[in-house]
Enzyme design. Structure first.
Site, PDB file in Angstrom:
ATOM      1  N   LEU A   1      -4.101  -7.334  -6.900  1.00  0.00           N
ATOM      2  CA  LEU A   1      -3.602  -8.452  -7.712  1.00  0.00           C
ATOM      3  C   LEU A   1      -4.694  -9.328  -8.319  1.00  0.00           C
ATOM      4  O   LEU A   1      -4.394 -10.348  -8.933  1.00  0.00           O
ATOM      5  CB  LEU A   1      -2.650  -9.314  -6.873  1.00  0.00           C
TER       6      LEU A   1
ATOM      7  N   ASN B   1      -5.689   2.089 -12.921  1.00  0.00           N
ATOM      8  CA  ASN B   1      -4.694   1.174 -12.345  1.00  0.00           C
ATOM      9  C   ASN B   1      -3.307   1.777 -12.536  1.00  0.00           C
ATOM     10  O   ASN B   1      -3.077   2.518 -13.488  1.00  0.00           O
ATOM     11  CB  ASN B   1      -4.779  -0.178 -13.072  1.00  0.00           C
TER      12      ASN B   1
ATOM     13  N   ASP C   1      -3.854  -4.832 -17.805  1.00  0.00           N
ATOM     14  CA  ASP C   1      -2.906  -3.787 -18.226  1.00  0.00           C
ATOM     15  C   ASP C   1      -3.063  -3.292 -19.667  1.00  0.00           C
ATOM     16  O   ASP C   1      -2.099  -2.810 -20.258  1.00  0.00           O
ATOM     17  CB  ASP C   1      -1.444  -4.269 -18.042  1.00  0.00           C
TER      18      ASP C   1
ATOM     19  N   GLY D   1       0.790  -1.229   0.000  1.00  0.00           N
ATOM     20  CA  GLY D   1       0.000   0.000   0.000  1.00  0.00           C
ATOM     21  C   GLY D   1       0.820   1.275   0.000  1.00  0.00           C
ATOM     22  O   GLY D   1       0.357   2.298   0.479  1.00  0.00           O
ATOM     23  N   SER D   2       2.040   1.222  -0.590  1.00  0.00           N
ATOM     24  CA  SER D   2       2.810   2.474  -0.606  1.00  0.00           C
ATOM     25  C   SER D   2       2.161   3.491  -1.554  1.00  0.00           C
ATOM     26  O   SER D   2       2.236   4.704  -1.310  1.00  0.00           O
ATOM     27  CB  SER D   2       4.276   2.227  -0.954  1.00  0.00           C
ATOM     28  N   ASN D   3       1.504   3.015  -2.594  1.00  0.00           N
ATOM     29  CA  ASN D   3       0.765   3.959  -3.453  1.00  0.00           C
ATOM     30  C   ASN D   3      -0.458   4.512  -2.724  1.00  0.00           C
ATOM     31  O   ASN D   3      -0.795   5.691  -2.877  1.00  0.00           O
ATOM     32  CB  ASN D   3       0.357   3.294  -4.773  1.00  0.00           C
TER      33      ASN D   3
ATOM     34  N   GLU E   1       6.110   6.262  -9.220  1.00  0.00           N
ATOM     35  CA  GLU E   1       4.692   5.900  -9.052  1.00  0.00           C
ATOM     36  C   GLU E   1       4.039   6.802  -8.015  1.00  0.00           C
ATOM     37  O   GLU E   1       2.901   7.241  -8.180  1.00  0.00           O
ATOM     38  CB  GLU E   1       4.557   4.441  -8.597  1.00  0.00           C
TER      39      GLU E   1
ATOM     40  N   SER F   1       3.065   3.467 -15.498  1.00  0.00           N
ATOM     41  CA  SER F   1       1.922   3.922 -16.292  1.00  0.00           C
ATOM     42  C   SER F   1       0.673   3.910 -15.436  1.00  0.00           C
ATOM     43  O   SER F   1       0.463   2.975 -14.656  1.00  0.00           O
ATOM     44  CB  SER F   1       1.653   2.948 -17.460  1.00  0.00           C
TER      45      SER F   1
ATOM     46  N   HIS G   1       0.722   0.653 -13.036  1.00  0.00           N
ATOM     47  CA  HIS G   1       1.536  -0.518 -13.389  1.00  0.00           C
ATOM     48  C   HIS G   1       2.999  -0.080 -13.493  1.00  0.00           C
ATOM     49  O   HIS G   1       3.295   0.973 -14.056  1.00  0.00           O
ATOM     50  CB  HIS G   1       1.043  -1.093 -14.725  1.00  0.00           C
TER      51      HIS G   1
HETATM   52  C1  GRF Z   1       3.269  -1.107  -7.566  1.00  0.00           C
HETATM   53  O1  GRF Z   1       4.499  -1.320  -8.175  1.00  0.00           O
HETATM   54  C2  GRF Z   1       2.168  -0.961  -8.605  1.00  0.00           C
HETATM   55  O2  GRF Z   1       2.592  -0.369  -9.790  1.00  0.00           O
HETATM   56  C3  GRF Z   1       1.787  -2.393  -8.867  1.00  0.00           C
HETATM   57  O3  GRF Z   1       1.892  -3.040  -7.626  1.00  0.00           O
HETATM   58  C4  GRF Z   1       2.807  -2.337  -6.783  1.00  0.00           C
HETATM   59  C5  GRF Z   1       2.061  -1.981  -5.547  1.00  0.00           C
HETATM   60  O4  GRF Z   1       2.872  -1.457  -4.558  1.00  0.00           O
HETATM   61  N1  GRF Z   1       0.494  -2.486  -9.506  1.00  0.00           N
HETATM   62  P1  GRF Z   1       2.219  -0.836  -3.259  1.00  0.00           P
HETATM   63  O5  GRF Z   1       1.309  -1.901  -2.628  1.00  0.00           O
HETATM   64  O6  GRF Z   1       1.446   0.390  -3.649  1.00  0.00           O
HETATM   65  O7  GRF Z   1       3.379  -0.523  -2.364  1.00  0.00           O
END
Ligand code: GRF
Length: 218
Positions: A100, A117, A160, A21-23, A189, A151, A119
């Site tokens: 996933l 999404n 994707d 969940g870093s994003n 990202e 992306s 990627h």
């Molecule tokens: C990221 O690299 C994203 O692009 C991909 O999965 C990873 C998720 O990382 N779809 P996080 O859980 O957000 O740290």
């Protein structure tokens, strides 16, 4: 945006996660700092228990729910539950962030042009089944690519392949390992995803005939 009672309505997003969940964190931080204005994360949906993304929700007091496809008789039942929760939360945008599980067509059709999404490659390169996590960066290195990146795209019924909204590039260096490259890409990202969400919230992203148009990117 004004609702019938004339009160101000915030932009509501859902974030779908399966891992660290870093994003998600980058989105939380960008909302808190005001970079993504007048927006709330209404719900985080995790496809499994015990992932760090859930800890982030607890820390920031964000509603979350676990909807694990393995706990449903079939994918259709799982999709029904996902749609129900997303509709209950009345979301304007659904952001997959390290989610996933492939979305069933019913989910995509229930929220046309509302699911995005992120990627970790320069799509259409290095996308598709099996292309997740370090597999992506390993494939980039094996192919001898000189650059990689990330992306953000609209989700469609395949992995994707939906229309690309924006990308960011990073160089690939000779001594890179998949881990080193993944960190370099992940840094980008964390900037790209909030940027795209901000533009969508501000109404600056249009999609016409599967082509993305970004109006006045400022
Ligand atoms: C990221 O690299 C994203 O692009 C991909 O999965 C990873 C998720 O990382 N779809 P996080 O859980 O957000 O740290």
């Amino acid at each position: 945006m004004v609702d019938e009672s004339n009160s101000y309505k915030k932009f509501k997003i859902a974030v779908l996660v399966s891992g660290s969940g870093s994003n998600l964190q980058a989105i939380i931080d960008s909302i808190q700092s005001g970079y993504i204005p007048e927006t709330d994360i209404s719900i985080v949906i995790s496809s499994k228990e015990g992932v760090f993304a859930i800890e982030r929700c607890k820390k920031h007091n964000i509603n979350y729910v676990i909807i694990n496809p393995k706990e449903f008789p079939d994918r259709k039942q799982w999709a029904k539950k996902m749609i129900e929760v997303l509709k209950e939360n009345d979301v304007d945008l659904i952001c997959m962030a390290g989610f996933l599980i492939k979305l069933e067509p019913e989910i995509i059709q229930a929220f046309p042009n509302k699911i995005i999404n992120i990627h970790p490659s320069l799509l259409p390169k290095f996308g598709g089944k099996g292309m997740y996590g370090l597999n992506v960066h390993k494939a980039v290195l094996d192919a001898g690519e000189k650059e990689s990146g990330c992306s953000v795209h609209f989700a469609d019924e395949e992995f994707d392949t939906g229309p690309i909204i924006m990308q960011r590039k990073v160089p690939v260096f000779e001594n890179d390992t998949p881990e080193i490259l993944s960190h370099r890409v992940l840094e980008q990202e964390h900037q790209l995803y909030p940027e795209v969400i901000r533009l969508i919230k501000l109404g600056k992203v249009e999609i016409i005939d599967k082509k993305v148009i970004i109006k006045d990117n400022s």
